[in-house]
Design an enzyme around this catalytic site. Sequence first.
Site, PDB file in Angstrom:
ATOM      1  CD  GLU A 115      -2.897  -1.310   2.235  1.00  0.00           C
ATOM      2  OE1 GLU A 115      -4.127  -1.093   2.099  1.00  0.00           O
ATOM      3  OE2 GLU A 115      -2.367  -1.630   3.318  1.00  0.00           O
ATOM      4  CD  GLU A 165      -3.277  -6.340   3.781  1.00  0.00           C
ATOM      5  OE1 GLU A 165      -2.609  -5.292   3.777  1.00  0.00           O
ATOM      6  OE2 GLU A 165      -3.292  -7.134   2.809  1.00  0.00           O
TER       7      GLU A 165
END
Length: 692
Positions: A102, A122
């Site tokens: 990210e 995640e």
Amino acid sequence: MTIHYEKRGDIAILQADNPPVNALGIDVRAGLVAGLERATQEGAKALLIYGAGRTWFAGADIREFGKPLKDPILPDVCTAIEAASIPVVAALHGTVLGGGLEVALSSHFRIAVPGTRLGLPEVTLGILPGAGGTQRLPRLTGFEKAIEMITSGKPIKADEAKTLGIIDRVTDGTPLEIGLAYAQELVDQGATPCPVGALPAPDPIDFDAARAKVEKRARGQLSPVTAFDAVRAVSQMGFTEGLGEERRLFQSLMKTMQREGLIHAFFAERQVSKLPELAGVAPRELDVLGVIGGGTMGAGIATAALLAGLQVRMIEMSEASAEAAKGRIAGNLQGALKRGKISAEAFAQMTETALSCTTEYADLADADIIIEAVFEDMDVKKQVFAAIDAVAKPDAILASNTSYLDINEMAAGMSRPADFIGLHFFSPAHVMRLLEVVVGTQTAPDVVATGFALSKRLGKVAVRAGVCDGFIGNRILSTYRTAADHMILDGASPFQIDRALEAFGLAMGPFAVSDLAGLDIGWANRKRLAPTRDPRERVPTFADKLCEDGHFGQKTGRGYYIYEGRTKTENPDVLPLIEAERAALGLRPHSFTDEEIVARYMAAMVNEAAKVVGEGIARRPLDVDVTLLFGYGFPRYHGGPLKWADMQGLPGILNTITELAAQDAYFWQPAPLLQQLVAEGRDFDSLNKEAS
Ligand code: T1G
């Protein structure tokens, strides 16, 4: 200091230095924001970010989860980087995962060294990418690929990332070298920041169909489906609003038990090989591995060893069975070749050079470790070890792959009991990741250390187990499996039990598993134990009847279910057969809810697991959790049976056991450790903490 700042000409450089994996803890986040501000203040024309050590940021610091978050939080760090007035270049290497990817996506330009892996794992931790990954990735790759990466959590290689437009280049060199060169080139070209968030949303897809597919694959896990909904927001709202929706969904998952279970599993998997008694104990050399017996298990062990680069000496009874063993191993390796795990050259090297299949025990003279995988009979095993004992070199390690026989009794007959250990692999041994390292009373510490070293070499997860019937896994299995049979005697149907436990997250219910394994195995076991059976023990005579009628499960096409081709349907003879057995035993059945079935099944599992820990067969509760997760298909999002028990609350579980003990005191004897923890208001995790 975890972020180092320097300036070379027009380019400001931030080096992340937070070993072992540059996790994005508070110091790193604050360092990134401060570094960006300084670069701008000092008039840099571009900012380069790279990681020192083995990898770029491998994600948020998972140890911070569940604690109050400190500012700047990662979404804000990413927003700041994306909004920078100068181009930000990310130079990537190692494992660019989660928040690490990210941060890269919020940078304006991305370059990677070959071999870099990129992903958003995640969901495997019960959450979703919470720093813009669900909003930025689809803008680069389109919805399909983004959904696949985000809902599976699987990483991709750098070349594919380049093809998908996630990164601009893959270049040889160090991250600093390639990053600096790229940043300088951009400055020379007068490049300006190009935020991914400003890119338009990609073309929509059939979201309902895609969501249904994700839901089916998730089998009760929440995070993949919620992550899907976050990605879908890209097609429903603007970028900033989408970030808000992502945050809302991220926080909803953070509160779930599944998140707690999956993070427990993450750390337990890493903690299980850390045994205080092995600190500073060096393992023995491991280059040549011997295997006695080339059946399914022996061939699987040999395959795993070859794939790990070991030399293998396979010993069989006859030339014909040695050839057959060679064929089985080649078949296993063919599978790896087809899946692109190994090359044709590697296949040839393994089957023609690294592997020998003979009938001569003398060929074991140079083996560092010799694993016996012959028929499960004590006398047969003792004969084999007598033969091995005569030829093995002085510091060789002797090991048995028995799944329940007494390791100490086997060692007693040897000249070198300290060099003997149990290595219990799970079938198929070249696929299943669990390895029970069974430590006898005379086993030397460096032999135990070598068992763990072999496991790491084979890519397995090793769990230390003491000696008892069935060690950790099979002992607990036989208890919760018996509890399922008792529920049938008391009124439940095998089909309802399987459905309830599959809804709980098991890949397959216990009766479908029995059909797969073969009902005749349990039948033979019951007959073997009948002469010495305690009269208070309840016997699933309905299962004997099924076998007497010749129904052994999948191998005969009929068991609890009927198998035709790939379809499985309930066997209509089963319920009438069970009702007849209950009547014959004078039992008065009652109905069960799915909740009662799960509660009773899990109570049996937790109770026996508490005994296994209480007796020291398993060192810590997390050892049991890892065993059931990696060897028995226990749903990872429950964290393992003892983590699950902690999250449910031990007093309630002890209550269930105590109530059941009122009906059947022989089977339901509450575990002393469970009673002690409840009395002290503690949980199993407190024991994990004590032991680490
Ligand atoms: N946080 C904290 N510790 C970590 C960590 C992390 N992210 N990753 C690894 N460690 C520790 C690990 O416990 C071990 O410690 C040591 O580092 C070496 O790891 C907003 C919120 C990177 C592929 O899921 O997959 O970002 O046991 O033994 O086999 O969207 O670790 O030595 O004391 O596993 O070479 C997303 C998790 C987080 C990646 C390296 N990131 N890590 O594997 O070594 S969520 C991940 C891994 C997130 C954002 C969200 C692997 C690895 P110890 P190791 P390895």
